[in-house]
Motif scaffolding. Structure first.
Motif, PDB file in Angstrom:
ATOM      1  N   LEU B 288     -13.829  46.125 -14.435  1.00 33.40           N
ATOM      2  CA  LEU B 288     -14.206  44.724 -14.689  1.00 33.40           C
ATOM      3  C   LEU B 288     -13.359  43.880 -14.008  1.00 33.40           C
ATOM      4  CD1 LEU B 288     -14.445  44.779 -18.645  1.00 33.40           C
ATOM      5  CD2 LEU B 288     -16.125  45.001 -17.066  1.00 33.40           C
ATOM      6  N   THR B 289     -13.662  42.758 -13.883  1.00 35.53           N
ATOM      7  CA  THR B 289     -12.669  41.676 -13.381  1.00 35.53           C
ATOM      8  C   THR B 289     -12.276  40.708 -14.289  1.00 35.53           C
ATOM      9  OG1 THR B 289     -14.479  40.139 -12.619  1.00 35.53           O
ATOM     10  CG2 THR B 289     -13.806  41.484 -10.909  1.00 35.53           C
ATOM     11  N   VAL B 290     -10.900  40.555 -14.440  1.00 39.01           N
ATOM     12  CA  VAL B 290     -10.549  39.730 -15.498  1.00 39.01           C
ATOM     13  C   VAL B 290      -9.711  38.627 -14.638  1.00 39.01           C
ATOM     14  CG1 VAL B 290      -8.697  39.644 -17.294  1.00 39.01           C
ATOM     15  CG2 VAL B 290     -10.013  41.649 -17.124  1.00 39.01           C
ATOM     16  N   GLY B 291     -10.175  37.432 -15.214  1.00 36.07           N
ATOM     17  CA  GLY B 291      -9.549  36.168 -14.365  1.00 36.07           C
ATOM     18  C   GLY B 291      -8.858  35.389 -15.254  1.00 36.07           C
ATOM     19  N   ASP B 292      -7.834  34.744 -14.590  1.00 33.90           N
ATOM     20  CA  ASP B 292      -7.308  33.521 -15.558  1.00 33.90           C
ATOM     21  C   ASP B 292      -7.269  32.294 -14.449  1.00 33.90           C
ATOM     22  OD1 ASP B 292      -4.876  33.926 -14.099  1.00 33.90           O
ATOM     23  OD2 ASP B 292      -4.318  35.039 -15.952  1.00 33.90           O
ATOM     24  N   ARG B 293      -6.638  31.248 -14.656  1.00 36.69           N
ATOM     25  CA  ARG B 293      -6.450  30.293 -13.768  1.00 36.69           C
ATOM     26  C   ARG B 293      -5.687  30.551 -12.563  1.00 36.69           C
ATOM     27  NH1 ARG B 293     -10.054  27.510 -15.417  1.00 36.69           N
ATOM     28  NH2 ARG B 293     -10.132  26.397 -17.392  1.00 36.69           N
ATOM     29  N   THR B 294      -4.910  31.629 -12.401  1.00 32.49           N
ATOM     30  CA  THR B 294      -4.093  31.867 -11.158  1.00 32.49           C
ATOM     31  C   THR B 294      -4.593  33.064 -10.549  1.00 32.49           C
ATOM     32  OG1 THR B 294      -2.922  33.639 -12.620  1.00 32.49           O
ATOM     33  CG2 THR B 294      -2.068  31.238 -12.911  1.00 32.49           C
ATOM     34  N   GLY B 295      -5.494  33.911 -10.990  1.00 30.42           N
ATOM     35  CA  GLY B 295      -5.916  35.004 -10.084  1.00 30.42           C
ATOM     36  C   GLY B 295      -6.908  35.831 -10.734  1.00 30.42           C
ATOM     37  N   VAL B 296      -7.502  37.016 -10.191  1.00 27.55           N
ATOM     38  CA  VAL B 296      -8.466  37.656 -10.650  1.00 27.55           C
ATOM     39  C   VAL B 296      -8.032  39.232 -10.483  1.00 27.55           C
ATOM     40  CG1 VAL B 296     -10.873  38.476 -10.620  1.00 27.55           C
ATOM     41  CG2 VAL B 296     -10.190  36.100  -9.914  1.00 27.55           C
ATOM     42  N   LYS B 297      -8.141  39.843 -11.488  1.00 22.21           N
ATOM     43  CA  LYS B 297      -7.722  41.449 -11.313  1.00 22.21           C
ATOM     44  C   LYS B 297      -8.880  42.293 -11.633  1.00 22.21           C
ATOM     45  CE  LYS B 297      -3.771  43.853 -13.289  1.00 22.21           C
ATOM     46  NZ  LYS B 297      -2.716  43.843 -14.307  1.00 22.21           N
ATOM     47  N   MET B 298      -8.902  43.567 -10.854  1.00 15.85           N
ATOM     48  CA  MET B 298      -9.858  44.444 -11.218  1.00 15.85           C
ATOM     49  C   MET B 298      -9.289  45.558 -12.204  1.00 15.85           C
ATOM     50  SD  MET B 298     -11.837  45.251  -7.823  1.00 15.85           S
ATOM     51  CE  MET B 298     -10.482  45.708  -6.718  1.00 15.85           C
ATOM     52  N   VAL B 299      -9.762  45.689 -13.384  1.00 16.35           N
ATOM     53  CA  VAL B 299      -9.238  46.550 -14.483  1.00 16.35           C
ATOM     54  C   VAL B 299     -10.345  47.725 -14.709  1.00 16.35           C
ATOM     55  CG1 VAL B 299      -8.640  46.729 -16.703  1.00 16.35           C
ATOM     56  CG2 VAL B 299      -8.184  44.714 -15.488  1.00 16.35           C
ATOM     57  N   ASP B 300      -9.691  48.654 -14.661  1.00 21.94           N
ATOM     58  CA  ASP B 300     -10.612  50.090 -14.971  1.00 21.94           C
ATOM     59  C   ASP B 300     -10.560  50.373 -16.569  1.00 21.94           C
ATOM     60  OD1 ASP B 300     -11.925  52.352 -15.331  1.00 21.94           O
ATOM     61  OD2 ASP B 300     -10.567  53.544 -13.681  1.00 21.94           O
ATOM     62  N   THR B 301     -11.752  50.316 -17.215  1.00 25.48           N
ATOM     63  CA  THR B 301     -11.482  50.439 -18.608  1.00 25.48           C
ATOM     64  C   THR B 301     -11.299  51.715 -18.744  1.00 25.48           C
ATOM     65  OG1 THR B 301     -14.151  51.036 -18.459  1.00 25.48           O
ATOM     66  CG2 THR B 301     -13.618  48.494 -18.981  1.00 25.48           C
ATOM     67  N   GLN B 302     -11.408  52.882 -18.162  1.00 27.41           N
ATOM     68  CA  GLN B 302     -11.009  54.160 -18.435  1.00 27.41           C
ATOM     69  C   GLN B 302      -9.612  54.496 -18.099  1.00 27.41           C
ATOM     70  OE1 GLN B 302     -14.159  55.979 -16.178  1.00 27.41           O
ATOM     71  NE2 GLN B 302     -15.386  56.206 -17.922  1.00 27.41           N
ATOM     72  N   GLY B 303      -9.145  53.699 -17.417  1.00 30.71           N
ATOM     73  CA  GLY B 303      -7.836  53.766 -16.869  1.00 30.71           C
ATOM     74  C   GLY B 303      -6.707  53.405 -18.003  1.00 30.71           C
ATOM     75  N   PRO B 304      -5.543  53.818 -17.898  1.00 30.69           N
ATOM     76  CA  PRO B 304      -4.500  53.237 -18.833  1.00 30.69           C
ATOM     77  C   PRO B 304      -4.425  52.028 -19.032  1.00 30.69           C
ATOM     78  CG  PRO B 304      -3.371  54.142 -16.798  1.00 30.69           C
ATOM     79  CD  PRO B 304      -4.801  54.687 -16.789  1.00 30.69           C
ATOM     80  N   PRO B 305      -4.125  51.328 -20.009  1.00 29.08           N
ATOM     81  CA  PRO B 305      -4.085  49.956 -20.256  1.00 29.08           C
ATOM     82  C   PRO B 305      -3.284  49.257 -19.488  1.00 29.08           C
ATOM     83  CG  PRO B 305      -3.254  51.014 -22.238  1.00 29.08           C
ATOM     84  CD  PRO B 305      -3.754  52.104 -21.481  1.00 29.08           C
ATOM     85  N   GLY B 306      -3.594  48.117 -18.938  1.00 27.17           N
ATOM     86  CA  GLY B 306      -2.568  47.270 -18.154  1.00 27.17           C
ATOM     87  C   GLY B 306      -2.656  47.349 -16.693  1.00 27.17           C
ATOM     88  N   CYS B 307      -3.218  48.510 -16.272  1.00 24.39           N
ATOM     89  CA  CYS B 307      -3.050  48.839 -14.684  1.00 24.39           C
ATOM     90  C   CYS B 307      -4.229  48.124 -14.007  1.00 24.39           C
ATOM     91  CB  CYS B 307      -3.167  50.200 -14.470  1.00 24.39           C
ATOM     92  SG  CYS B 307      -4.725  51.173 -14.663  1.00 24.39           S
ATOM     93  N   GLY B 308      -4.286  47.852 -12.797  1.00 23.47           N
ATOM     94  CA  GLY B 308      -5.220  47.337 -12.248  1.00 23.47           C
ATOM     95  C   GLY B 308      -5.012  46.699 -10.881  1.00 23.47           C
ATOM     96  N   LEU B 309      -5.906  46.114 -10.248  1.00 25.20           N
ATOM     97  CA  LEU B 309      -5.463  45.862  -8.674  1.00 25.20           C
ATOM     98  C   LEU B 309      -5.857  44.324  -8.621  1.00 25.20           C
ATOM     99  CD1 LEU B 309      -4.634  47.520  -6.246  1.00 25.20           C
ATOM    100  CD2 LEU B 309      -7.017  47.539  -5.571  1.00 25.20           C
ATOM    101  N   LEU B 310      -4.991  43.384  -8.176  1.00 23.52           N
ATOM    102  CA  LEU B 310      -5.384  42.270  -8.031  1.00 23.52           C
ATOM    103  C   LEU B 310      -6.610  42.054  -7.003  1.00 23.52           C
ATOM    104  CD1 LEU B 310      -2.093  39.916  -8.083  1.00 23.52           C
ATOM    105  CD2 LEU B 310      -3.892  39.900  -9.632  1.00 23.52           C
ATOM    106  N   LEU B 311      -7.407  41.311  -7.286  1.00 22.40           N
ATOM    107  CA  LEU B 311      -8.650  41.122  -6.302  1.00 22.40           C
ATOM    108  C   LEU B 311      -8.499  39.777  -5.688  1.00 22.40           C
ATOM    109  CD1 LEU B 311     -11.433  41.869  -5.367  1.00 22.40           C
ATOM    110  CD2 LEU B 311     -12.282  40.583  -7.253  1.00 22.40           C
ATOM    111  N   PHE B 312      -7.947  38.767  -6.380  1.00 17.15           N
ATOM    112  CA  PHE B 312      -7.752  37.448  -5.765  1.00 17.15           C
ATOM    113  C   PHE B 312      -6.352  36.822  -6.386  1.00 17.15           C
ATOM    114  CE2 PHE B 312      -8.188  32.886  -5.852  1.00 17.15           C
ATOM    115  CZ  PHE B 312      -8.405  32.605  -4.848  1.00 17.15           C
ATOM    116  N   ARG B 313      -5.653  36.244  -5.537  1.00 15.94           N
ATOM    117  CA  ARG B 313      -4.535  35.898  -6.176  1.00 15.94           C
ATOM    118  C   ARG B 313      -4.445  34.301  -5.412  1.00 15.94           C
ATOM    119  NH1 ARG B 313       0.504  39.488  -5.213  1.00 15.94           N
ATOM    120  NH2 ARG B 313       0.190  39.483  -3.256  1.00 15.94           N
ATOM    121  N   GLY B 314      -4.046  33.350  -6.269  1.00 11.53           N
ATOM    122  CA  GLY B 314      -3.946  32.032  -6.145  1.00 11.53           C
ATOM    123  C   GLY B 314      -2.683  31.817  -5.241  1.00 11.53           C
ATOM    124  N   GLY B 315      -2.688  31.901  -3.974  1.00 11.92           N
ATOM    125  CA  GLY B 315      -1.285  31.955  -3.196  1.00 11.92           C
ATOM    126  C   GLY B 315      -1.655  32.095  -1.579  1.00 11.92           C
ATOM    127  N   ALA B 316      -0.645  32.363  -0.871  1.00 10.71           N
ATOM    128  CA  ALA B 316      -0.749  32.351   0.712  1.00 10.71           C
ATOM    129  C   ALA B 316      -1.771  33.274   1.187  1.00 10.71           C
ATOM    130  CB  ALA B 316       0.553  32.785   1.189  1.00 10.71           C
TER     131      ALA B 316
END
Lengths: 495, 807
Positions: B288-316
């Motif tokens: 899944l992608t989980v987003g908030d105002r600062t960025g978007v992260k890809m989260v594997d629902t089967q993986g350990p909680p909290g891990c994931g890869l940033l898909l979009f970062r509000g930045g440079a």
């Protein structure tokens, strides 16, 4: 509450098949190479050109007050309100008012594709160059360039000459924008097929210097050089084609090959500086490597590709691994080496089409762990929504699954299946898909049915549906399928 | 004794959601109670009293209260609590005053902060509350959207679309009553099964829509902290992801129930206080992608909680601006064979639109600065209308703007924009197509059309000769708007889009709608301050007799419901009143216009010129100036011109007499006015004096001596501004600019009459109050023109008073 169904018959230029300047060149490259899965051009140059073509520079850059909530969020649409409050209700100067109104008219006209109207407003907008506010005056040339080039790009009556004149004037008005404008000018010319002119513009820009060399200038200069290199590569590859058609004994052959040598030397200088900078430089890297390879500098090419794929500073780029793999394959590198490259690609993009090749490599390998990985890779491909109808993947899986189970590696299968058994049945093996697959592609349905039977037992919906179907041609296959399911299904063995 | 504060204790969230108030039943209940109690207490007086003769059971009071209650029903519905609260506040005032104030202050602060945030960005309807559920045949389907004043009824409107004709709206839409306002409606067809998910503030619900279009409820989830976003899985039927304000993201399927897959109260990239969270699916059904105002992260629902890869970062990497925040993320999923790669995601911020690829995280594939004038909270990607054509991506701002982007690059090639994006006609643009209306109705219509967009649904009906894009919009006012876009594949070099137009059918529909809109009476203001009767309030508790004129005056003024005036209090002599605030900068334009309206532009200009000559004179100084001028006039020997028994006025001379006198002018001064002198040109005055010298007058006039003495100042400086009474506050009034005496004689035009109206215009409310009360009627000049002039004056007062209301 009522419902209104007003029918606004509007006939916009709905899907105009014009290409934006920025990406045109990449396309040319892509067609030429007929190339890979994912083509991503440079992160830096894209953001330079694709952003804000009709927008002025940001408010922050201009040092104006901006609307922020407590969180620091900026609200561009409240900007005017807050500015008027901040200035105590005082209005902007008349001049500033007219120019900003004019700007919004131009933007509106552009978004409505009314090029003529936009051009008329643009004519008046040029007065912003005489603004007494130095901040605005300095930002003006960039706005004018962006809007103006956009208008001239789309305007039905504009020609290359008009664009050239405009670009040449703009280069000298906003000195700081010289490089950017030159690059975009060159891209425009490229889009119109005027390679010579584009090359001339890039050569001019390459040698241009203004003041102290800033970092942003440096990147732009590198980019300009790289584009020039790309142009040279283009003519080089054309010559290469000609050369391949020439007879070796032809007297023209020698001069042609001499020409190519010269070109190559220039191009490599132009290209290699840019690709040292972290970024996504796919087309540049590819052409550079091709030329290096042509002249036999394999070590140099390998170094470039290794650097591009494994340097930590570069963003994770699946294409870098694809290029390296293809290079190694051409080089006839050992299987181990190929597997190690594809392993990384597998971790980045498990659904990549090279994964089937990866599976074949793993299958041929002697190592047990590679065999196990081979199964994992197949399951990984079929996890993705885009690959559900990939018949090769299903065929491989059915075959390899049977093979694995025959080789009594039940644990491998169960390991893979455990994380998928909660959702694969409804994702792949639902009644809906059984019906649909059977209707669309019977071979696919058979392969899937075999997998379903092996993983879920003969009671599963998919297997039952397909096995009940009566088909003359597939009769033998069906029988075989039923037999294998009965013999190897993990459900039976588990019981 | 302090007067009890009558605070209406509305819970803050009630005023927050005004349409939640159910007003009618409360009124009915009170009505019922009153008749019932009326029978019990027929006269309302047979009540038991306690030893201090105060009603123990407030019989009469209750009835009166209830009667009063009905009146205040239009105001705050919680006003009926006020009686008890009032008593409570009387009793507890000494103890509670501080703590209640601080508590309320805190709540108020919180509430204000919340409202401010919502005013800046109302993200509650992110994703949109309008959805299209495809039906059995390609063109038929249902629009699902909330209706009702509180948006708590889900409406299923069957619509059949054909490329050539108008959409057919079938009668009698289905309705489902919910227990909260609908914020988001999502539909998905997975494996031939249409699903419908609805998000309310604290509940999320899922329906399954059968092929006949009948919704069958599946389940409801309660979200205590409030849900911010939902989305339905494009891969697995009955799977939904819910985001909560607490930062938790839950995956919910009909089989497995609710499962928390991600929880982080902090934001992804940097710290941002917004509790907004968003989630969507990706090409992998377990990621899944989980987003908030600062960025978007890809989260594997089967993986350990909290891990994931940033898909979009509000930045440079995305070259974001300062203050740029994510407003919406959307998975641009698989839409057929010729569509974009299914691994693309759309990220909208307040400045730009980004396209991100799952395989190449953090580096956007492209960025387009949309330049929308409101928050882009709605987006929809459509399949290509015809094979080989780019895919339309619709982007809608909250303010009603629509932008159409064309995305090209099917399969493995790189996605890019095909041509410049287009802005589509907004709802406000259709205003010109409506018939001409009177301004009030026009404004109403305009406001209605301007209501924020809270839903967007677009459909491309079954293929025809020219593909058509049908576009539906839901506005916050509850209207659904329909728009149709025709495909124009080959625009010629000079091809112009035909102007937006309405078919006769649409025109008829709109006029019907307009009629219905204008027939609805204007709603009363939703909340007004409760109008407690102060008589009852003051009678309710018998205060100890207070001596002195101040409370007396106060009570009298309150009883009469008028403004408290200085003289009511009788505290200070009028001379010591504080000076009124300095008059603000003059509004030259309106003065001039006013003068021009009275045909006195020339006079105004003269005055103005004179004013420039000596600006900024204070009234005190003016007095001095009058004295000075009088000294000069005495030197010039014109003093004796004035006389009570003047010669019979010539027609010319009547005019100045008719000149309006300010009503407050005391009669004594009225006598000193020798108006004839004003109208006489100075060169003729000598002749007149000679003429008058022949007449034996002085002896006959009883007040002759007195007039002579008091006349002196007024001879030359007659402008009405200097008729200032001795009232201290009034001294502020004249702008004291011009030696108007010189200009006035020449201007006997009607404009002269207008002059006083301006001259005497009080500059603030306090001054204005005075003349009204003070001036005896008789003081107004008995001229026939007076009434009209007075009207002018009051008119101008009203006009002028407005901007000063703040004081």
């Amino acid at each position: 509450m009522s419902v209104v169904f007003g029918n606004t018959e509007y006939c916009p230029h709905f899907f105009v098949t014009l290409v934006q300047v920025t990406f045109s060149f990449f396309d040319m490259q892509m067609e030429e190479h007929n190339s890979t899965h994912l083509q991503i051009s440079s992160g830096i140059d894209m953001t330079d050109f694709s952003e804000e073509l009709v927008r002025p520079t940001t408010e922050d850059e201009q040092g104006e007050p901006s609307v922020r909530s407590g969180s620091g969020m900026c609200f561009p649409w409240l900007q005017n309100h807050i500015e008027s409050i901040a200035s105590g209700g005082k209005q902007e100067k008349d001049f500033a008012q007219t120019t900003s109104a004019c700007l919004s008219f131009i933007q509106e006209a552009l978004l409505k594709h009314q090029w003529q109207r936009a051009a008329e407003y643009m004519h008046s907008f040029l007065q912003i160059l005489e603004d007494t506010d130095s901040n605005k005056r300095q930002g003006a040339p960039e706005i004018i360039w962006r809007l103006g080039s956009e208008i001239l790009y789309y305007h039905p009556k504009s020609s290359v000459e008009t664009f050239n004149t405009f670009a040449d004037r703009m280069k000298n008005i906003g000195i700081t924008n010289y490089l950017k404008i030159s690059l975009q000018h060159a891209l425009y010319l490229l889009h119109h097929g005027l390679l010579e002119d584009a090359n001339r513009i890039l050569t001019q820009a390459e040698t241009w210097r203004y003041g102290e060399k800033s970092s942003s200038q440096e990147v732009l200069v590198n980019l300009i050089q790289a584009y020039k290199g790309l142009l040279q590569y283009y003519s080089w590859s054309k010559k290469k084609m000609e050369l391949s058609q020439l007879d070796k004994d032809d007297y023209a052959y020698n001069t042609a090959s001499q020409n190519m040598l010269n070109h190559s030397w220039k191009t490599s200088v132009n290209l290699c500086t840019l690709i040292q900078i972290p970024g996504v430089w796919d087309p540049f890297v590819k052409s550079y490597v091709e030329m290096l390879e042509f002249y036999g500098d394999r070590d140099g090419a390998r170094e470039v590709l290794n650097n591009y794929a494994y340097d930590e500073k570069f963003p994770s780029n699946p294409n870098a691994h694809v290029y390296l793999y293809n290079f190694l394959k051409r080089e006839k590198a050992p299987r181990e080496k190929l597997i190690s490259v594809l392993k990384i690609l597998y971790q980045i993009v498990p659904s990549h089409k090279l994964m089937l090749e990866f599976h074949r490599l793993l299958r041929k390998s002697d190592k047990q762990e590679h065999h196990k990985l081979g199964l994992e890779v197949l399951f990984g491909i079929l996890d993705f929504a885009g690959c559900t109808k990939n018949i090769t993947a299903w065929k491989y899986l059915a075959k390899y699954l049977k093979q694995t189970l025959m080789g009594s590696h039940l644990a491998w299968v169960q390991e893979e299946w455990n994380s998928r058994k909660s959702w694969w049945p409804s994702f792949h093996f639902s009644h809906f898909w059984a019906k649909r697959n059977w209707k669309d592609d019977k071979t696919l349905a058979c392969e899937k049915a075999l997998v379903a039977g092996l993983l879920l037992g003969k009671g599963c919906k998919y297997f039952r549906y397909v096995s009940k179907q009566d088909h003359q041609v597939l009769k033998k296959k069906m029988k075989q399928m039923k037999k294998s399911v009965k013999k190897y299904s993990i459900v039976n063995s588990g019981l | 004794m302090p007067v009890p504060i009558n605070i209406c204790f509305c819970p803050p969230q009630c005023t927050d959601e005004p349409h939640f108030l159910i007003q009618t039943p409360a009124v009915l209940a009170v009505e019922g109670k009153r008749t019932f109690l009326g029978r019990l207490f027929p006269g309302g007086s047979n009540v038991v009293y306690d030893s201090r003769e105060r009603p123990l059971i407030p019989g009469r009071g209750l009835v009166a209260f209830l009667r009063h209650q009905q009146k205040s029903q239009e105001g705050c519905p919680w006003a009926y609590l006020s009686q008890r609260q009032r008593r409570f506040s009387i009793l507890g005032a000494p103890i509670l005053s501080t703590s209640v104030a601080s508590l309320l202050g805190e709540l108020l602060h919180e509430e204000l902060a919340l409202r401010w945030e919502r005013l800046l960005l109302d993200d509650v309807c992110t994703g949109g509350a309008l959805a299209w559920v495809p039906g059995r045949t390609p063109g038929a389907g249902q629009l699902v959207y909330p209706v009702g004043s509180t948006m708590d009824t889900l409406c299923f409107q069957k619509v059949s679309l054909t490329p050539e004709t108008e959409p057919q709206v079938l009668r009698d839409p289905g309705r489902i009553q919910l227990r909260g306002p609908v914020r988001q409606v999502v539909t998905r067809s997975v494996q031939g099964e249409a699903l419908l998910a609805v998000r309310s503030d604290h509940h999320c619900a899922l329906w399954k829509v059968s092929t006949q279009g009948q919704p069958a409820p599946l389940q409801v989830v309660q979200v205590d902290k409030g849900a911010t976003g939902i989305s339905l899985s494009p891969h697995l039927p009955g799977e939904m992801v819910i985001c909560s304000r607490s930062g938790a993201v839950c995956l919910w399927s009909t089989e497995d129930g609710l499962r928390q897959i991600y929880k982080d109260p902090e934001t992804l990239v940097f710290r941002d206080p917004s509790p907004w969270r968003w989630a969507d699916f990706t090409a992998h059904p377990r990621v899944l992608t989980v987003g908030d105002r600062t960025g978007v992260k890809m989260v594997d629902t089967q993986g350990p909680p909290g891990c994931g890869l940033l898909l979009f970062r509000g930045g440079a990497e995305a070259s974001c601006q300062k203050g740029e925040r994510v407003l919406l993320t959307q998975h641009l999923g698989d839409l057929g064979p010729e569509s974009l790669h299914p691994m693309l995601h759309l990220v909208c911020t307040q400045f730009s639109v980004y396209l991100v690829d799952e395989r190449l995280p953090l580096v956007p594939l492209f960025k387009w600065n949309h330049g929308l004038r409101s928050a882009p909270l709605l987006a929809q990607l459509l399949p290509p209308p015809r094979p080989g054509l780019p895919q339309p991506l619709l982007l809608a701002g909250q303010g009603g703007e629509l932008q159409l982007l064309h995305l090209e690059g099917a399969g493995a090639s790189m996605p890019r924009l095909a041509g410049l994006p287009q802005s589509l006609p907004t709802r406000s643009d259709s205003l010109s197509a409506f018939p001409l209306l009177e301004p009030k109705s026009h404004r109403r219509l305009q406001e209605r059309l301007k209501a924020p967009t809270i839903g967007l649904a677009a459909v491309i009906p079954p293929p025809a000769s020219t593909p058509v894009l049908s576009l539906f919009q839901l506005s916050a006012a509850g209207d659904v708007f329909y728009q149709r876009l025709h495909l124009q594949t080959d625009p010629g070099p000079n091809a112009h889009a035909p102007a937006a137009s309405w078919t006769p059918q649409a025109t008829a529909c709109c006029s019907w709608w307009l009629e219905a809109l204008l027939a609805v009476p204007l709603a009363p203001p939703v909340w007004a301050a409760p109008t407690f009767s102060h008589r009852r309030l003051l009678g309710g508790f018998e205060p100890q007799k207070m001596e002195g004129p101040v409370p007396e005056g106060l009570r009298r003024a309150m009883a009469q419901g008028r403004l408290l005036q200085q003289r009511d209090l009788g505290l200070l002599p009028p001379e010591e009143r504080p000076p009124a605030p300095e008059p603000g900068p003059e509004d030259e334009l309106s003065e001039r216009l006013e003068a021009a309206w009275e045909f006195g532009a020339a006079a105004w200009w003269e005055r103005r010129r004179g004013g420039r000559a000596g600006p900024g004179k204070q009234p005190k100084r003016q007095k001095r100036r009058t004295q000075l001028s009088s000294t000069f006039s005495s030197l010039s020997g014109r003093v004796d011109l004035s006389d009570a028994a003047s010669p019979p006025p010539s027609p010319d001379r009547t005019v100045p007499e008719a000149r309006p006198q300010p009503p407050r002018t005391p009669p004594s001064q009225e006598l000193t006015q020798e108006p004839w002198a004003q109208g006489v040109p100075s060169e003729r005055q000598q002749t007149l004096r000679d003429y008058m010298a022949e007449l034996p007058l002085h002896a006959d006039t009883p007040g002759g001596a007195s007039t002579l003495s008091s006349q002196t100042p007024s001879v030359r400086a007659t402008p009405s501004g200097q008729h200032a009474p001795q009232d201290g506050t009034f001294q502020q009034l004249p702008r004291g600019d011009t030696p108007e005496g010189a200009t006035l004689p020449s201007s006997q035009t009607p404009s002269v009459r207008a002059t006083p109206s301006r001259q005497h215009t009080p500059r603030d409310g306090m001054v204005q109050q005075l003349p009204r009360g003070d001036t005896p009627e008789g003081a107004t000049p008995p001229s026939s023109q007076t009434p009209s002039i007075l009207a002018t004056r009051s008119g101008s007062q009203r006009l002028r008073k407005k901007p000063r209301m703040g004081f």
